[in-house]
Design a protein around this motif. Structure first.
Motif, short mmCIF file in Angstrom:
data_model
loop_
_atom_site.label_atom_id
_atom_site.label_comp_id
_atom_site.label_asym_id
_atom_site.label_seq_id
_atom_site.Cartn_x
_atom_site.Cartn_y
_atom_site.Cartn_z
N LYS A 68 0.82 -1.22 0.00
CA LYS A 68 0.00 0.00 0.00
C LYS A 68 0.85 1.27 0.00
O LYS A 68 0.45 2.30 0.55
N THR A 292 -15.36 5.18 2.64
CA THR A 292 -14.62 5.47 1.44
C THR A 292 -15.44 6.38 0.55
O THR A 292 -16.64 6.55 0.77
N ARG A 324 -5.20 7.35 2.07
CA ARG A 324 -5.72 7.22 0.71
C ARG A 324 -6.70 8.33 0.35
O ARG A 324 -7.40 8.24 -0.65
N ASP A 328 -10.04 5.22 -0.56
CA ASP A 328 -10.05 3.90 0.05
C ASP A 328 -10.35 4.04 1.53
O ASP A 328 -10.57 5.14 2.04
N TYR A 329 -10.32 2.92 2.25
CA TYR A 329 -10.69 2.90 3.66
C TYR A 329 -9.54 3.32 4.57
O TYR A 329 -9.74 3.44 5.77
#
Length: 367
Positions: A68, A292, A324, A328-329
């Motif tokens: 990530k 998100t 993010r 994203d989460y």
């Protein structure tokens, strides 16, 4: 019967008579934080501490280098090539991190395995040994990765029990060479597995006794005096987090609820689960949820405000460096999401709580 918040509070107060004062808390996930390089890992732990987080959830599973975009190192699973042939690199990394976390008032929730390593988003040694159907769950439905046999057949069950035994008996050389099962000041709970049996048979658990049998094995290894909770690790959604047999299992201490279907689902279902916990005399927490997209901040607010209103502990998915944004989460300290989580954690820590958490007493969680 549909219970109101007031009715549930009354039930909780009755159930807790004669026990220590109830408390509450909140925390976060950062599932491969032990694979971060130390400066980044410390930065994340400091951010969790600054937010007031009291628990941090991690997985024992393989992660690739720079996962990530975090700059993390490659972290092999503890059975990297052959089932039952151990590589303790990951456990030694967690040994170090549990010391770093504890000095910041943070306990670890440790998932002993990740269901999605069974040929879904990654493939571990069990996939090769048992010829499990490995797919790319990013492009195929996770339900196509049907690994029911892994949960049913005696051979993989035996192997997994050995994995759990190896982990809970691992000794931390930084803490007097004590077994992990003896380190309740550092470890909050052992998740049997992250989202065990998720995405199987239309999200209905095919082997509901699996969690209880595994919990019994862990209890046999740890002994009855360990202060570390044995927890389910949730399901991939609410329905297979709330499994009836788990409420009935004497060896399971904590039932974890996971869902990403919005705050309204929790508003519709959580009070009933809390009532079940009261009857079963078990602990319950919301262990995974997140937000998100462009409404990420509001989604997090809606969840956190509701959880705090019913005084149930929670852990958000997930703090990550870097974050993010709305994509994203994950979130980081430079995002508005972090401020929302921080405000929510501090509110949670100040609540009287709905249940008593003896392994995380109020004297440790209140600022």
């Amino acid at each position: 019967m549909k219970l109101s918040i007031g009715m549930l509070a009354a039930l909780a107060a009755t159930s807790l008579q004669g026990f220590a004062a109830a408390n509450n808390f909140a925390g976060m996930s950062s599932y491969f934080l032990h694979a971060y390089k130390q400066p980044d890992r410390i930065a994340v732990l400091d951010a969790v501490k600054a937010a007031g987080g009291k628990v941090l959830r991690i997985f024992i599973s393989y992660t690739a280098e720079n996962a990530k975009g975090s700059g993390s190192v490659r972290m092999p699973d503890i059975e990297p090539v052959t089932v039952g042939v151990w590589d303790d690199t990951q456990l030694l990394a967690i040994d170090q991190m549990m010391v770093e976390a504890q000095t910041r008032g943070i306990k670890l929730i440790i998932a002993l395995h990740d269901r999605y390593a069974l040929g879904c988003w990654s493939s571990d040694a069990y996939v090769k040994k048992y010829k499990l159907p490995a797919i790319d769950c990013n492009s195929s439905p996770a339900s196509a990765n049907n690994v029911v046999s892994w949960y049913q057949d005696p051979s993989p069950i035996y192997d997994f029990d050995n994995r759990m035994k190896h982990i809970v008996n691992h000794r931390n050389p930084l803490l007097g060479n004590k077994k992990w099962s003896e380190l309740s000041s550092y470890i909050f709970s052992f998740n049997i597995q992250n989202e065990g049996q998720g995405h199987l048979n239309g999200n209905v658990a095919p082997v509901p006794g699996w969690w209880c049998d595994r919990a019994r094995q862990i209890r046999n290894e740890m002994g009855t005096r360990s202060g570390i909770l044995i927890s389910t690790g949730g399901g991939n959604e609410f329905a297979n987090s709330d499994v009836g047999e788990n409420w009935d299992c004497p060896q399971i201490d904590l039932v974890d609820i996971h869902s990403y279907y919005g705050a309204q689902e929790f508003k519709n279902k959580l009070l009933a689960v809390m009532s079940k916990a009261k009857v079963a005399r078990k602990l319950v927490m919301v262990e995974e949820f997140g937000g998100t997209g462009s409404d990420k901040v509001q989604i997090l607010k809606d969840h956190i405000n509701y959880f705090n209103s019913v005084q149930i502990p929670w852990a958000v998915w997930q703090i990550s460096k870097p974050g993010r944004g709305t994509a994203d989460y994950e979130f980081w300290t430079d995002e508005e999401s972090y401020g929302v989580v921080t405000d929510g954690v501090k509110t949670a820590n100040g609540l009287g709580g709905w249940q008593n958490w003896p392994n995380l007493p109020s004297t440790l969680i209140r600022d």
